[in-house]
Write a protein that holds these residues in place. Structure first.
Motif, PDB file in Angstrom:
ATOM      1  N   ASP A 198       0.841  -1.197   0.000  1.00  0.00           N
ATOM      2  CA  ASP A 198       0.000   0.000   0.000  1.00  0.00           C
ATOM      3  C   ASP A 198       0.879   1.252   0.000  1.00  0.00           C
ATOM      4  O   ASP A 198       2.114   1.176  -0.023  1.00  0.00           O
ATOM      5  CB  ASP A 198      -0.940  -0.002   1.200  1.00  0.00           C
ATOM      6  CG  ASP A 198      -0.205  -0.194   2.530  1.00  0.00           C
ATOM      7  OD1 ASP A 198       0.982   0.203   2.619  1.00  0.00           O
ATOM      8  OD2 ASP A 198      -0.806  -0.736   3.477  1.00  0.00           O
ATOM      9  N   GLU A 199       0.217   2.381   0.045  1.00  0.00           N
ATOM     10  CA  GLU A 199       0.913   3.662  -0.051  1.00  0.00           C
ATOM     11  C   GLU A 199       1.938   3.858   1.063  1.00  0.00           C
ATOM     12  O   GLU A 199       3.062   4.302   0.815  1.00  0.00           O
ATOM     13  CB  GLU A 199      -0.129   4.784  -0.018  1.00  0.00           C
ATOM     14  CG  GLU A 199       0.410   6.165  -0.295  1.00  0.00           C
ATOM     15  CD  GLU A 199      -0.699   7.194  -0.347  1.00  0.00           C
ATOM     16  OE1 GLU A 199      -0.596   8.199   0.395  1.00  0.00           O
ATOM     17  OE2 GLU A 199      -1.660   6.998  -1.121  1.00  0.00           O
ATOM     18  N   ASP A 200       1.554   3.512   2.276  1.00  0.00           N
ATOM     19  CA  ASP A 200       2.474   3.694   3.407  1.00  0.00           C
ATOM     20  C   ASP A 200       3.738   2.851   3.239  1.00  0.00           C
ATOM     21  O   ASP A 200       4.856   3.320   3.511  1.00  0.00           O
ATOM     22  CB  ASP A 200       1.778   3.337   4.719  1.00  0.00           C
ATOM     23  CG  ASP A 200       0.746   4.372   5.128  1.00  0.00           C
ATOM     24  OD1 ASP A 200       0.814   5.500   4.620  1.00  0.00           O
ATOM     25  OD2 ASP A 200      -0.134   4.038   5.947  1.00  0.00           O
ATOM     26  N   ARG A 203       0.302  13.660  -1.808  1.00  0.00           N
ATOM     27  CA  ARG A 203       0.653  13.084  -0.503  1.00  0.00           C
ATOM     28  C   ARG A 203       2.020  12.402  -0.543  1.00  0.00           C
ATOM     29  O   ARG A 203       2.872  12.605   0.332  1.00  0.00           O
ATOM     30  CB  ARG A 203      -0.403  12.047  -0.083  1.00  0.00           C
ATOM     31  CG  ARG A 203      -1.719  12.587   0.363  1.00  0.00           C
ATOM     32  CD  ARG A 203      -2.538  11.511   1.061  1.00  0.00           C
ATOM     33  NE  ARG A 203      -2.710  10.299   0.281  1.00  0.00           N
ATOM     34  CZ  ARG A 203      -3.692  10.095  -0.612  1.00  0.00           C
ATOM     35  NH1 ARG A 203      -4.576  11.062  -0.841  1.00  0.00           N
ATOM     36  NH2 ARG A 203      -3.787   8.940  -1.258  1.00  0.00           N
ATOM     37  N   VAL A 204       2.222  11.594  -1.566  1.00  0.00           N
ATOM     38  CA  VAL A 204       3.468  10.843  -1.649  1.00  0.00           C
ATOM     39  C   VAL A 204       4.645  11.786  -1.914  1.00  0.00           C
ATOM     40  O   VAL A 204       5.722  11.631  -1.329  1.00  0.00           O
ATOM     41  CB  VAL A 204       3.371   9.751  -2.732  1.00  0.00           C
ATOM     42  CG1 VAL A 204       4.717   9.063  -2.943  1.00  0.00           C
ATOM     43  CG2 VAL A 204       2.310   8.722  -2.348  1.00  0.00           C
ATOM     44  N   MET A 221      14.088  15.764  -5.872  1.00  0.00           N
ATOM     45  CA  MET A 221      13.197  15.871  -7.020  1.00  0.00           C
ATOM     46  C   MET A 221      12.182  14.747  -6.993  1.00  0.00           C
ATOM     47  O   MET A 221      12.521  13.607  -6.679  1.00  0.00           O
ATOM     48  CB  MET A 221      13.969  15.772  -8.347  1.00  0.00           C
ATOM     49  CG  MET A 221      14.704  17.042  -8.744  1.00  0.00           C
ATOM     50  SD  MET A 221      16.345  17.136  -8.025  1.00  0.00           S
ATOM     51  CE  MET A 221      17.125  15.682  -8.658  1.00  0.00           C
ATOM     52  N   VAL A 222      10.939  15.074  -7.319  1.00  0.00           N
ATOM     53  CA  VAL A 222       9.883  14.076  -7.452  1.00  0.00           C
ATOM     54  C   VAL A 222       9.216  14.293  -8.804  1.00  0.00           C
ATOM     55  O   VAL A 222       8.707  15.378  -9.090  1.00  0.00           O
ATOM     56  CB  VAL A 222       8.826  14.202  -6.336  1.00  0.00           C
ATOM     57  CG1 VAL A 222       7.747  13.122  -6.513  1.00  0.00           C
ATOM     58  CG2 VAL A 222       9.467  14.090  -4.956  1.00  0.00           C
ATOM     59  N   TRP A 223       9.256  13.262  -9.640  1.00  0.00           N
ATOM     60  CA  TRP A 223       8.552  13.308 -10.920  1.00  0.00           C
ATOM     61  C   TRP A 223       7.257  12.513 -10.784  1.00  0.00           C
ATOM     62  O   TRP A 223       7.276  11.369 -10.309  1.00  0.00           O
ATOM     63  CB  TRP A 223       9.404  12.706 -12.039  1.00  0.00           C
ATOM     64  CG  TRP A 223      10.611  13.506 -12.370  1.00  0.00           C
ATOM     65  CD1 TRP A 223      10.676  14.626 -13.149  1.00  0.00           C
ATOM     66  CD2 TRP A 223      11.966  13.252 -11.957  1.00  0.00           C
ATOM     67  NE1 TRP A 223      11.965  15.097 -13.239  1.00  0.00           N
ATOM     68  CE2 TRP A 223      12.782  14.261 -12.508  1.00  0.00           C
ATOM     69  CE3 TRP A 223      12.563  12.261 -11.164  1.00  0.00           C
ATOM     70  CZ2 TRP A 223      14.157  14.313 -12.307  1.00  0.00           C
ATOM     71  CZ3 TRP A 223      13.925  12.310 -10.950  1.00  0.00           C
ATOM     72  CH2 TRP A 223      14.709  13.322 -11.518  1.00  0.00           C
TER      73      TRP A 223
END
Length: 492
Positions: free
Chosen positions: A398-400, A427-428, A436-438
């Protein structure tokens, strides 16, 4: 056999010792040129030239607008010579012509951007709480900058340092990688053609112990900017601390590329391949850890393997080649050793895992695109930067768990998130410990956007407005407009 010379104080010159070392073509595995083997004497000449240019030379008398105009001129010259520079890079470091030509054609934008920014470095007037004083700030250049650059994208990563440093008013001494010095030497000559005064740009070639260490430790160097291995970056930071030098470090990563079950799987597959097999995995932001949600694991892996098997290896100078050789002989051996380590640790080899043996690979240092499944995030293959075409696939529920796995490394440079859920993407992105987040993309960069990492991925930022601040220091000026000194033993 070609010979390239260093650039010191506006002139081409051999090393003080007269010694040379060979540089090899990764595609042919043959020596094609010789590079001067510099030492501390060459470093001192270059730093003295840069210091003189900064302190008393014509550069020191130029207005910011004049510096900006020179940066625009060199941008034009780079655009003119992009094809030539790209061909030189491909021969020297084995990366794809398709990528290096694109990089060289894009380089002028850094010089146009920072050329425009040069005369917009402004101080502020501070409305003090104390009457009778006028207070303002100035942002001033640090001085001589030592730029130590890597072998994977020599001109692009040198430009990330050169353009903002010159816009700020600094001068620079560049130590390129001993594996890929030729393009930087030729590149530096364009600055003289553009009209930069002698000493503003200098290039000293050689090995770390002979050139890198004396450059870092030279008392006239005020700032060190380095891109490379974190182990070397740590040593540079320790050495710089002894003289309180300014430092910026870009030290690589172990970036997660996270695919959730609601993502467009075909786009995400393309992003996963781009993240690791583009540039033969030799990029600091390589998405070397592919985190897949359990519910799509089998489907995604099938699609990934189908696409990865089509990758065309061969001559990097051919525009249709997709995977070129590893740039250096030591790195080639290192990547192969990691493949064996991954097998021993229990990872499942799904694709590749051996040297490229097809006829189109010739005698070069090729490694087949390699994919491992059943990877545990504690394995070395998931924790250490391999810097080669090796992808580790890790499942999450899951996401967590995805965020926890993504952050469970000592690096924090890049990261990718693939989802159609805008809320999840935000959120992520907020939780990921990365510079950097793409989202639904990967490996995009711009001269306008800051680049740098968290944790062991380094200090400081390159590109964008943030970059020029790395080469400036702030001075506060207080002017008494009429206040009498009542008691000289009390702070005003």
């Amino acid at each position: 056999m070609q010979r390239f010379e260093m650039v010191i104080n506006g002139e081409s010159c051999p090393s003080a010792s007269g010694e040379w070392f060979d540089t090899e073509n990764p595609f042919t595995a043959q020596t094609w040129a010789q590079i001067p083997r510099g030492n501390g004497t060459d470093v001192d000449r270059a730093v003295q030239a840069a210091h003189a240019a900064f302190s008393t030379g014509p550069w020191s008398q130029m207005s910011p607008s004049q510096r900006g105009l020179l940066l625009h001129r060199v941008g034009d010259l780079i655009a003119r010579d992009a094809q030539k520079l790209a061909a030189l890079e491909v021969r020297d470091n084995g990366k794809l012509m398709a990528e290096m030509l694109g990089q060289c054609q894009y380089l002028p934008q850094w010089y146009y951007y920072f050329g425009g920014l040069a005369d917009k470095v402004q101080g502020t007037v501070i409305p003090l709480d104390k009457k009778g004083y006028f207070n303002f700030t100035r942002n001033e250049p640090l001085g001589v900058v030592a730029a130590i650059t890597p072998w994977n994208s020599p001109l692009l990563l040198a430009t990330w340092k050169i353009a903002p440093a010159l816009a700020a008013g600094c001068t620079i001494v560049i130590k390129p990688s001993e594996f890929t010095s030729a393009s930087t030497i030729e590149f530096a000559k364009l600055f003289a053609e553009a009209g930069f005064p002698p000493g503003v740009i200098n290039v000293v070639t050689g090995f770390g112990a002979d050139v890198g260490s004396p450059l870092v430790e030279h008392p006239l160097v005020k700032k060190i900017t380095f891109t490379g291995a974190d182990s070397t970056g740590r040593k540079i930071n320790e050495a710089a601390a002894r003289q309180f030098k300014h430092v910026s470090l870009e030290l690589g990563g172990k970036s997660p590329n996270i695919v959730f079950d609601d993502a467009d799987l075909d786009d995400a597959v393309n992003g996963a391949v781009s993240g690791i097999f583009a540039a033969t995995g030799q990029t600091c932001i390589a998405g070397s850890r592919l985190l897949l949600q359990e519910s799509i694991y089998e489907t995604f892996v099938d699609k990934l393997l189908t696409l990865a098997r089509t990758a065309k290896m061969g001559d990097p100078s051919s525009m249709d080649t997709q995977v070129g050789p590893v740039t250096t002989r030591p790195q080639y051996q290192k990547v192969l050793s990691y493949i064996e380590t991954a097998k021993q640790e229990g990872a499942s080899l799904l694709l590749g895992g051996k040297p490229g043996s097809a006829p189109e690979c010739g005698n070069g240092w090729f490694i087949e695109p390699t994919i491992f499944g059943d990877v545990n995030n504690k394995m070395r293959i998931a924790q250490e930067e391999v810097f080669g075409p090796i992808l580790s696939i890790i499942k999450f529920k899951d996401e967590d768990e995805a965020v926890a796995l993504a952050n469970d490394v000592r690096f924090g440079l890049g990261s990718g998130v693939w989802t159609k859920d805008i809320g999840r993407s935000i959120r992520v992105a907020e939780k990921l410990q990365a510079g950097m987040v793409w989202v639904n993309s990967y490996r995009a960069v711009s001269y306008m956007s800051p680049f740098g990492g968290y944790k062991d991925s380094g200090l400081g930022r390159e590109n964008g407005i943030d970059a020029i601040r790395e080469y400036l220091q702030t001075k506060s000026v207080w002017i008494n407009t009429g206040v009498k000194t009542a008691n000289p033993f009390v702070m005003r």
